[in-house]
Design a protein around this motif. Structure first.
Motif, PDB file in Angstrom:
ATOM      1  N   CYS A 168       9.262 -33.284  12.628  1.00 29.97           N
ATOM      2  CA  CYS A 168       8.261 -34.063  11.881  1.00 29.97           C
ATOM      3  C   CYS A 168       7.297 -34.846  12.784  1.00 29.97           C
ATOM      4  CB  CYS A 168       8.944 -35.023  10.902  1.00 29.97           C
ATOM      5  SG  CYS A 168       9.851 -34.183   9.621  1.00 29.97           S
ATOM      6  N   GLY A 169       7.457 -34.726  14.087  1.00 28.87           N
ATOM      7  CA  GLY A 169       6.535 -35.453  14.963  1.00 28.87           C
ATOM      8  C   GLY A 169       5.654 -34.507  15.746  1.00 28.87           C
ATOM      9  N   GLU A 170       5.696 -33.251  15.413  1.00 30.58           N
ATOM     10  CA  GLU A 170       5.201 -32.224  16.329  1.00 30.58           C
ATOM     11  C   GLU A 170       3.829 -31.643  16.001  1.00 30.58           C
ATOM     12  OE1 GLU A 170       8.372 -29.370  16.591  1.00 30.58           O
ATOM     13  OE2 GLU A 170       7.328 -28.228  18.154  1.00 30.58           O
ATOM     14  N   LEU A 171       3.499 -31.612  14.732  1.00 33.21           N
ATOM     15  CA  LEU A 171       2.323 -30.824  14.344  1.00 33.21           C
ATOM     16  C   LEU A 171       1.003 -31.562  14.631  1.00 33.21           C
ATOM     17  CD1 LEU A 171       3.739 -29.398  10.999  1.00 33.21           C
ATOM     18  CD2 LEU A 171       3.538 -28.213  13.208  1.00 33.21           C
ATOM     19  N   ARG A 172       0.036 -30.787  15.125  1.00 32.45           N
ATOM     20  CA  ARG A 172      -1.297 -31.310  15.458  1.00 32.45           C
ATOM     21  C   ARG A 172      -2.349 -30.413  14.813  1.00 32.45           C
ATOM     22  NH1 ARG A 172       1.900 -34.423  16.850  1.00 32.45           N
ATOM     23  NH2 ARG A 172       2.268 -35.417  18.857  1.00 32.45           N
ATOM     24  N   ALA A 173      -3.600 -30.788  15.004  1.00 30.69           N
ATOM     25  CA  ALA A 173      -4.694 -29.983  14.430  1.00 30.69           C
ATOM     26  C   ALA A 173      -4.635 -28.543  14.946  1.00 30.69           C
ATOM     27  CB  ALA A 173      -6.022 -30.622  14.766  1.00 30.69           C
ATOM     28  N   SER A 174      -4.153 -28.374  16.160  1.00 34.70           N
ATOM     29  CA  SER A 174      -4.085 -27.023  16.741  1.00 34.70           C
ATOM     30  C   SER A 174      -3.099 -26.122  15.985  1.00 34.70           C
ATOM     31  CB  SER A 174      -3.682 -27.112  18.215  1.00 34.70           C
ATOM     32  OG  SER A 174      -2.442 -27.774  18.324  1.00 34.70           O
ATOM     33  N   HIS A 175      -2.243 -26.701  15.158  1.00 33.37           N
ATOM     34  CA  HIS A 175      -1.314 -25.879  14.365  1.00 33.37           C
ATOM     35  C   HIS A 175      -1.928 -25.472  13.022  1.00 33.37           C
ATOM     36  CE1 HIS A 175       1.500 -28.134  17.037  1.00 33.37           C
ATOM     37  NE2 HIS A 175       2.175 -27.002  17.034  1.00 33.37           N
ATOM     38  N   SER A 176      -3.177 -25.821  12.785  1.00 34.73           N
ATOM     39  CA  SER A 176      -3.789 -25.555  11.475  1.00 34.73           C
ATOM     40  C   SER A 176      -3.654 -24.094  11.080  1.00 34.73           C
ATOM     41  CB  SER A 176      -5.278 -25.914  11.500  1.00 34.73           C
ATOM     42  OG  SER A 176      -5.399 -27.300  11.693  1.00 34.73           O
ATOM     43  N   ASN A 177      -3.442 -23.929   9.797  1.00 30.94           N
ATOM     44  CA  ASN A 177      -3.346 -22.595   9.190  1.00 30.94           C
ATOM     45  C   ASN A 177      -2.101 -21.811   9.571  1.00 30.94           C
ATOM     46  OD1 ASN A 177      -5.771 -22.962   7.859  1.00 30.94           O
ATOM     47  ND2 ASN A 177      -6.891 -22.399   9.740  1.00 30.94           N
TER      48      ASN A 177
ATOM     49  N   PRO B 139      -5.372 -42.213  12.321  1.00 33.41           N
ATOM     50  CA  PRO B 139      -5.250 -42.317  13.787  1.00 33.41           C
ATOM     51  C   PRO B 139      -3.992 -43.064  14.227  1.00 33.41           C
ATOM     52  CG  PRO B 139      -6.867 -43.885  12.957  1.00 33.41           C
ATOM     53  CD  PRO B 139      -6.385 -43.115  11.763  1.00 33.41           C
ATOM     54  N   ASN B 140      -3.253 -43.652  13.279  1.00 32.25           N
ATOM     55  CA  ASN B 140      -2.099 -44.472  13.660  1.00 32.25           C
ATOM     56  C   ASN B 140      -0.826 -43.680  13.934  1.00 32.25           C
ATOM     57  OD1 ASN B 140      -3.629 -46.792  13.363  1.00 32.25           O
ATOM     58  ND2 ASN B 140      -3.293 -46.765  11.139  1.00 32.25           N
ATOM     59  N   ILE B 141      -0.797 -42.425  13.493  1.00 35.44           N
ATOM     60  CA  ILE B 141       0.399 -41.630  13.807  1.00 35.44           C
ATOM     61  C   ILE B 141       0.008 -40.326  14.496  1.00 35.44           C
ATOM     62  CG2 ILE B 141       1.874 -42.621  11.980  1.00 35.44           C
ATOM     63  CD1 ILE B 141       1.362 -40.104  10.307  1.00 35.44           C
ATOM     64  N   PRO B 142       0.859 -39.836  15.392  1.00 35.20           N
ATOM     65  CA  PRO B 142       0.505 -38.651  16.183  1.00 35.20           C
ATOM     66  C   PRO B 142       0.214 -37.418  15.339  1.00 35.20           C
ATOM     67  CG  PRO B 142       2.477 -39.721  17.075  1.00 35.20           C
ATOM     68  CD  PRO B 142       2.153 -40.416  15.793  1.00 35.20           C
ATOM     69  N   THR B 143       0.821 -37.339  14.142  1.00 32.09           N
ATOM     70  CA  THR B 143       0.565 -36.160  13.294  1.00 32.09           C
ATOM     71  C   THR B 143      -0.554 -36.432  12.292  1.00 32.09           C
ATOM     72  OG1 THR B 143       2.159 -36.900  11.637  1.00 32.09           O
ATOM     73  CG2 THR B 143       3.022 -35.487  13.392  1.00 32.09           C
ATOM     74  N   GLY B 144      -1.293 -37.517  12.519  1.00 38.66           N
ATOM     75  CA  GLY B 144      -2.254 -37.991  11.518  1.00 38.66           C
ATOM     76  C   GLY B 144      -3.446 -37.087  11.261  1.00 38.66           C
ATOM     77  N   ASP B 145      -3.632 -36.049  12.078  1.00 37.64           N
ATOM     78  CA  ASP B 145      -4.771 -35.151  11.860  1.00 37.64           C
ATOM     79  C   ASP B 145      -4.473 -34.082  10.812  1.00 37.64           C
ATOM     80  OD1 ASP B 145      -6.170 -36.493  13.695  1.00 37.64           O
ATOM     81  OD2 ASP B 145      -6.108 -34.964  15.271  1.00 37.64           O
ATOM     82  N   ILE B 146      -3.186 -33.899  10.513  1.00 43.18           N
ATOM     83  CA  ILE B 146      -2.836 -32.768   9.642  1.00 43.18           C
ATOM     84  C   ILE B 146      -1.968 -33.212   8.465  1.00 43.18           C
ATOM     85  CG2 ILE B 146      -2.933 -31.042  11.493  1.00 43.18           C
ATOM     86  CD1 ILE B 146       0.462 -32.133  10.335  1.00 43.18           C
ATOM     87  N   GLU B 147      -1.814 -32.282   7.533  1.00 39.34           N
ATOM     88  CA  GLU B 147      -0.777 -32.436   6.512  1.00 39.34           C
ATOM     89  C   GLU B 147      -0.274 -31.037   6.191  1.00 39.34           C
ATOM     90  OE1 GLU B 147      -2.883 -34.547   3.532  1.00 39.34           O
ATOM     91  OE2 GLU B 147      -4.248 -32.903   3.095  1.00 39.34           O
ATOM     92  N   VAL B 148       0.840 -30.968   5.492  1.00 44.88           N
ATOM     93  CA  VAL B 148       1.386 -29.650   5.167  1.00 44.88           C
ATOM     94  C   VAL B 148       1.266 -29.453   3.658  1.00 44.88           C
ATOM     95  CG1 VAL B 148       3.478 -28.227   5.129  1.00 44.88           C
ATOM     96  CG2 VAL B 148       2.950 -29.626   7.149  1.00 44.88           C
TER      97      VAL B 148
ATOM     98  N   GLN C  25      13.883 -29.810   2.403  1.00 41.74           N
ATOM     99  CA  GLN C  25      13.319 -28.801   3.305  1.00 41.74           C
ATOM    100  C   GLN C  25      12.077 -28.248   2.607  1.00 41.74           C
ATOM    101  OE1 GLN C  25      15.274 -25.032   3.256  1.00 41.74           O
ATOM    102  NE2 GLN C  25      14.946 -24.695   5.450  1.00 41.74           N
ATOM    103  N   VAL C  26      11.007 -28.121   3.365  1.00 36.60           N
ATOM    104  CA  VAL C  26       9.786 -27.565   2.750  1.00 36.60           C
ATOM    105  C   VAL C  26       9.217 -26.453   3.614  1.00 36.60           C
ATOM    106  CG1 VAL C  26       9.081 -29.687   1.562  1.00 36.60           C
ATOM    107  CG2 VAL C  26       8.300 -29.268   3.904  1.00 36.60           C
ATOM    108  N   LYS C  27       8.518 -25.560   2.927  1.00 43.30           N
ATOM    109  CA  LYS C  27       7.726 -24.559   3.635  1.00 43.30           C
ATOM    110  C   LYS C  27       6.289 -24.808   3.231  1.00 43.30           C
ATOM    111  CE  LYS C  27       9.842 -20.358   4.863  1.00 43.30           C
ATOM    112  NZ  LYS C  27      10.727 -19.414   4.309  1.00 43.30           N
ATOM    113  N   GLY C  28       5.374 -24.572   4.121  1.00 44.01           N
ATOM    114  CA  GLY C  28       3.990 -24.791   3.722  1.00 44.01           C
ATOM    115  C   GLY C  28       3.033 -24.479   4.850  1.00 44.01           C
ATOM    116  N   ASN C  29       1.788 -24.689   4.539  1.00 39.06           N
ATOM    117  CA  ASN C  29       0.722 -24.361   5.469  1.00 39.06           C
ATOM    118  C   ASN C  29       0.159 -25.648   6.079  1.00 39.06           C
ATOM    119  OD1 ASN C  29      -0.480 -22.164   6.557  1.00 39.06           O
ATOM    120  ND2 ASN C  29      -2.256 -22.252   5.179  1.00 39.06           N
ATOM    121  N   VAL C  30      -0.040 -25.630   7.393  1.00 39.49           N
ATOM    122  CA  VAL C  30      -0.619 -26.808   8.040  1.00 39.49           C
ATOM    123  C   VAL C  30      -2.123 -26.814   7.787  1.00 39.49           C
ATOM    124  CG1 VAL C  30      -0.951 -28.008  10.247  1.00 39.49           C
ATOM    125  CG2 VAL C  30       1.134 -26.665   9.849  1.00 39.49           C
ATOM    126  N   ILE C  31      -2.615 -27.906   7.241  1.00 43.14           N
ATOM    127  CA  ILE C  31      -4.064 -28.005   7.048  1.00 43.14           C
ATOM    128  C   ILE C  31      -4.588 -29.295   7.689  1.00 43.14           C
ATOM    129  CG2 ILE C  31      -4.369 -26.598   4.974  1.00 43.14           C
ATOM    130  CD1 ILE C  31      -4.012 -29.011   3.257  1.00 43.14           C
TER     131      ILE C  31
END
Ligand code: ASP
Length: 584
Positions: free
Chosen positions: A7-16, A86-95, A73-79
């Motif tokens: 849960c701390g890993e995903l960034r904008a580069s993981h989109s789609n 900006p306050n959390i490292p994964t703040g650029d994306i959501e699933v 547990q969820v499955k989904g697409n990173v968008i």
């Protein structure tokens, strides 16, 4: 597979990309047609998103029923998020969730699992596993791991070997009571849990291990004091063929490594101070030297006037409080009240204000003129704008009182800065310490500490004067480590035990194994032990150790989570050949 990412890993580069995440429900914001959910694990928080248009209806419904701390547990697409956080490292994306699996439900936790929680200490201790989910506790445990790892790396690189020593042993005198464990197989006999692995590490030196360390639990049944734990962890170390200087250098190296590695702080060579000087200048064998305020001895400049209180005192001492002249009368009165509290025990406090124009105004102007007060300022190092605080009385007591006042003032004035580190060695402790209660000498460190060369004879004539090859490492007013060069011959050890009041038979019964070992070529050796819990807390900028211990005990030595200690049943008592004789 429960998860593809944490849960701390995903960034904008993981989109789609399609991901699977598992974790706890931190919070749900349900707006009906869309739901935002914060999913948490050790690594961070990821926002999950459900919306009416894209999320299957059944999942939308399931999501709306999730409660705090459900495990999902969820499955989904990173968008990429439209409005980023900006306050959390994964703040650029959501699933954007397409599948939702409830792995476990949770009843409502007794306090909020947030950095600032509404749970009080007791509640958090009772549900410590929930407390550990909170960042402050979780991060403290991770921090502790990092410190322990850095210790292991450093010592291993220096050729130290980590050796485990037993927990079921017999008493090792470190000055506390033993916790004892009855032996079922040896009726009526008891093991003691180690107060430290002291004798074992010495035996490892006799065994030729040369450099030993161990991150080890120690057990001391001590009277309750704030921020003490009956079980605590030491970094326990011993080296053979060493003199005091070798030990100091090695462990100064370790401490410097930790400060650099953990705090990014480079420290100069550690200052060294003799025990006697520490007591004279700070009234304390673990002085905080981050701020001056050294004691000035004022007997000479105070005892020539008619002020009876000072005249009759064994010692008159003072400190200069930087900027203290700005204290109001009321603030000074509060200080006087503070030193008179039973915990401090002073009879009163005399003060002298150092005015900006170079004049002085004291609480004893009747007895001391400007010239006298100028000397007080000179001896204590007070400058214009400072306040000189003076206590008097019996030497040991008044030193302890002024030391308490010094620390209190430093605290009040914000001089104890958590991110400033001032280590120092305190050296040449007395070998023995007079115990008023039992009216005899005790080993100040422990009975295996060697006296300074040539001082053995003094034991007969003036035991209180004998100094030991013992040293403490002090950091920011806390003793973080202590050790000594050991006695390594049977005859000296026997003399020492005799002076500590052991008969020959008692010495034999308790320490025969060690004395025997000394007859088989024991090398000269010495060591040190650090208190890991406190060290970690100080490096972490805190003074309480509890948050750095996964499952601490409370101030009555209880584990309120598992409810221990607890009675045992009669059958177990019988099996152990024990009968209770309870006082209440
Ligand atoms: N065993 C000692 C202690 O626990 C440390 C040492 O002397 O190495 O304080």
């Amino acid at each position: 597979m429960y998860r593809s990412h944490n849960c701390g890993e995903l960034r904008a580069s993981h989109s789609n990309i399609e991901v699977t995440l598992s974790g706890w429900v931190q919070s749900v914001r349900d707006k009906g047609f869309m739901i935002y959910l914060d999913l948490r694990d050790r690594y961070g928080i990821t926002q999950l998103y459900f919306d009416e248009e894209r999320t299957p209806k059944a999942i939308m419904e399931k999501a709306s029923k999730l409660g705090r701390e459900f495990v999902i547990q969820v499955k989904g697409n990173v968008i990429e998020r439209a409005s980023k956080n900006p306050n959390i490292p994964t703040g650029d994306i959501e699933v954007l969730v397409s599948e939702l699996n409830i792995l476990n439900t949770s009843i409502v936790p007794p306090f909020t699992i947030e950095d600032k929680t509404d749970g009080g200490d007791d509640l958090r201790m009772k549900y410590r596993y929930l407390d550990i989910r909170r960042n402050p506790v979780k991060n403290s445990l991770i921090f502790r791991h990092k410190v322990a790892q850095a210790v292991r790396n450093y010592l291993s690189n220096e050729d130290f070997i980590e050796v485990e020593t037993p927990y079921l042993i017999k008493s090792t005198p470190e000055g506390a009571r033993d916790f004892v464990v009855p032996s079922r197989m040896n009726e009526g006999q008891f093991y003691a849990l180690p107060q430290s692995p002291q004798t074992f590490k010495q035996l490892l030196m006799v065994g030729g291990m040369d450099k030993y360390f161990q991150i080890v639990k120690c057990f001391r049944d001590e009277d309750l004091r704030a921020d003490r734990q009956p079980e605590f962890t030491q970094i326990d170390c011993e080296m053979a063929f060493v003199e005091q200087e070798d030990i100091l250098n090695t462990f100064e190296g370790l401490t410097r490594h930790l400060l650099k590695e953990i705090n990014g702080v480079e420290v100069e060579k550690f200052p060294r101070i003799l025990y006697d000087d520490a007591m004279r200048l700070y009234g304390n064998d673990k002085p905080d030297i981050r701020f001056g305020m050294e004691f000035g001895e004022l007997n000479e400049v105070t005892q020539h006037k008619d002020f009876g209180v000072f005249n009759s005192a064994e010692l008159v001492i003072g400190i200069a409080v930087p900027g203290g002249n700005k204290f109001t009368r009321k603030e000074i009165d509060n200080l006087i009240k503070w030193v008179k509290r039973p915990q401090v025990g002073a009879l009163g406090m005399i003060y002298s204000r150092c005015n900006d124009d170079g004049t002085f105004k004291s609480s004893v102007d009747k007895f001391y003129d400007q010239e006298d007060l100028a000397k007080w300022a000179e001896v204590t190092g007070a400058k214009a704008g400072d306040l000189v605080c003076v206590l008097s009385g019996e030497t040991n007591k008044v030193r302890a009182q002024l030391s308490a006042l010094r620390m209190e003032l430093a605290e009040q004035l914000g001089l104890r800065k958590p991110n400033e580190f001032a280590p120092l060695w305190v050296m040449d402790f007395p070998l023995l310490e007079w115990d008023e209660e039992t009216e005899r000498y005790h080993a100040m460190h422990h009975p295996f500490t060697s006296p300074k060369p040539g001082q053995l004879e003094l034991l007969d004539t003036n035991p209180g004067e004998v100094k030991a090859n013992a040293y403490d490492l002090v950091l920011n007013g806390n003793e973080i480590g202590g050790g000594s060069i050991r006695i390594h011959d049977k005859a000296t050890q026997a003399i020492m035990l005799k002076h500590l009041g052991f008969t020959e038979e008692e010495a034999r019964a308790q320490f025969g194994f060690l004395m025997d070992a000394f007859e088989y070529g024991a090398p000269p050796h010495g060591g040190i032990a650090f208190g890991l819990d406190r060290l970690v807390a100080i490096l972490g900028g805190q003074e309480t150790i509890r948050d750095y211990i996964a499952f601490p005990k409370n101030n009555s030595g209880r584990d309120v989570m598992i409810d221990a200690p607890a009675p045992i049943d009669d059958e177990q008592l019988t099996e152990l050949s024990l009968k209770l004789n309870l006082k209440s």
